[in-house]
Design a protein around this motif. Structure first.
Motif, mmCIF file in Angstrom:
data_model
loop_
_atom_site.group_PDB
_atom_site.id
_atom_site.type_symbol
_atom_site.label_atom_id
_atom_site.label_comp_id
_atom_site.label_asym_id
_atom_site.label_seq_id
_atom_site.Cartn_x
_atom_site.Cartn_y
_atom_site.Cartn_z
ATOM 1 N N TYR A 120 -1.913 21.234 21.931
ATOM 2 C CA TYR A 120 -1.531 22.571 21.453
ATOM 3 C C TYR A 120 -0.724 22.456 20.155
ATOM 4 O O TYR A 120 -0.982 23.178 19.184
ATOM 5 N N GLU A 121 0.236 21.540 20.111
ATOM 6 C CA GLU A 121 1.027 21.335 18.902
ATOM 7 C C GLU A 121 0.138 20.866 17.746
ATOM 8 O O GLU A 121 0.334 21.267 16.590
ATOM 9 N N TRP A 122 -0.817 20.017 18.050
ATOM 10 C CA TRP A 122 -1.786 19.547 17.051
ATOM 11 C C TRP A 122 -2.549 20.724 16.470
ATOM 12 O O TRP A 122 -2.712 20.862 15.255
ATOM 13 N N MET A 123 -3.023 21.593 17.359
ATOM 14 C CA MET A 123 -3.777 22.765 16.903
ATOM 15 C C MET A 123 -2.913 23.683 16.046
ATOM 16 O O MET A 123 -3.396 24.262 15.066
ATOM 17 N N CYS A 124 -1.642 23.814 16.370
ATOM 18 C CA CYS A 124 -0.757 24.646 15.559
ATOM 19 C C CYS A 124 -0.699 24.131 14.130
ATOM 20 O O CYS A 124 -0.803 24.902 13.161
ATOM 21 N N LYS A 125 -0.557 22.826 13.975
ATOM 22 C CA LYS A 125 -0.493 22.227 12.646
ATOM 23 C C LYS A 125 -1.819 22.359 11.897
ATOM 24 O O LYS A 125 -1.848 22.578 10.680
ATOM 25 N N ILE A 126 -2.923 22.205 12.641
ATOM 26 C CA ILE A 126 -4.247 22.361 12.008
ATOM 27 C C ILE A 126 -4.433 23.784 11.497
ATOM 28 O O ILE A 126 -4.845 23.999 10.345
ATOM 29 N N LEU A 127 -4.109 24.761 12.330
ATOM 30 C CA LEU A 127 -4.268 26.160 11.919
ATOM 31 C C LEU A 127 -3.343 26.519 10.770
ATOM 32 O O LEU A 127 -3.697 27.318 9.904
ATOM 33 N N GLU A 128 -2.165 25.912 10.758
ATOM 34 C CA GLU A 128 -1.234 26.151 9.648
ATOM 35 C C GLU A 128 -1.846 25.689 8.329
ATOM 36 O O GLU A 128 -1.643 26.324 7.289
ATOM 37 N N CYS A 129 -2.622 24.620 8.385
ATOM 38 C CA CYS A 129 -3.246 24.061 7.161
ATOM 39 C C CYS A 129 -4.415 24.892 6.669
ATOM 40 O O CYS A 129 -4.708 24.887 5.467
ATOM 41 N N VAL A 130 -5.092 25.574 7.566
ATOM 42 C CA VAL A 130 -6.341 26.248 7.171
ATOM 43 C C VAL A 130 -6.192 27.755 7.054
ATOM 44 O O VAL A 130 -7.185 28.447 6.809
ATOM 45 N N GLN A 131 -4.982 28.275 7.209
ATOM 46 C CA GLN A 131 -4.794 29.724 7.101
ATOM 47 C C GLN A 131 -5.008 30.184 5.661
ATOM 48 O O GLN A 131 -4.708 29.482 4.711
#
Length: 240
Positions: free
Chosen positions: A229-240
């Motif tokens: 979940y934390e990994w996904m948060c960082k990924i989504l932060e990069c692609v917003q």
């Protein structure tokens, strides 16, 4: 969720649970004749997250069994009592997407498919009947892989991720969180493979912390689910 029945073609109980969660969060969603659930948050989101509602192995057991889901505090494992698989494949993926909707403001589309374990009938139906849903999407992330840290970019001998720099970034993010992130291939097929084939959208799957899928010894590791979940948060932060 692991206590709920949900096998191919009989996903109604888990679908109702997910619908209640989405309604409570005031998240827009819809469904179709195949019981796929789908929706989005934000204006024209570019990322689509996918997990499947059905699980494998419980459909032959019937109602006359005593099933129990246990959390072992010593090992951090969620497991059953050996009667049937707990369906962590793919309730772990569902849990991560719901947590992202509940605890973050990231913009993305989501698709909870049905009958993944039965020739991927849900996603095939959805692709043919809702092609407009994929308009504007440039990245699909499947939350449906055993283990911890895998970034699966190839299914059945065919690449589904067409942006190597994207995968490199995802792996770097994972390693920054002390996740053993690595690029992997799978001889099997996931729902995202059909999306990549049809629309040419770059896609990959992340491990979500379940083990021994489709067996009565299936289990999930809570700490690994949280880390993903934390990994996904960082990924989504990069692609917003």
């Amino acid at each position: 969720m692991c206590a709920l029945e949900s096998y191919p073609g009989k996903e109604e109980e888990l679908k109702e649970f997910v619908e209640n969660e989405l309604s409570e969060m005031l998240i827009f969603y819809d469904d179709d004749m195949q019981n796929n659930l789908f929706g989005e948050r934000g204006k024209n989101p570019k990322v689509l997250l996918n997990a499947h509602l059905d699980s494998y192995g419980a459909e032959h057991v019937g109602k006359n069994w005593m099933f129990e889901v246990i959390y072992d505090e010593k090992t951090g494992r969620i497991k059953g009592n050996g009667v049937r698989p707990i369906g962590a494949d793919d309730r772990c993926g569902i849990a991560i997407i719901l947590a992202l909707l509940r605890f973050t403001d990231y913009q993305f589309k989501f698709l909870f498919t049905t009958s993944c374990e039965d020739e991927h009938q849900g996603v095939k139906f959805f692709i043919e009947n809702h092609p407009e849903f994929f308009k504007g999407v440039n990245l699909v992330i499947g939350l449906d892989r055993k283990g911890f840290g895998d970034v699966v970019c190839s299914y059945g001998g065919k690449d589904v991720c067409f942006k190597n720099e994207c995968i490199d970034k995802v792996i770097d993010i994972g390693k920054s969180l002390e996740i053993p992130a690595k690029k992997e291939k799978s001889p099997h097929v996931a729902d995202i493979r059909f999306i990549a084939d049809k629309f040419g959208i770059s896609s990959f799957c992340l491990s979500v912390g379940y083990y021994n899928p489709h067996t009565t010894s299936e289990y999930a590791v809570l700490g690994e689910i949280v880390k993903t979940y934390e990994w996904m948060c960082k990924i989504l932060e990069c692609v917003q």
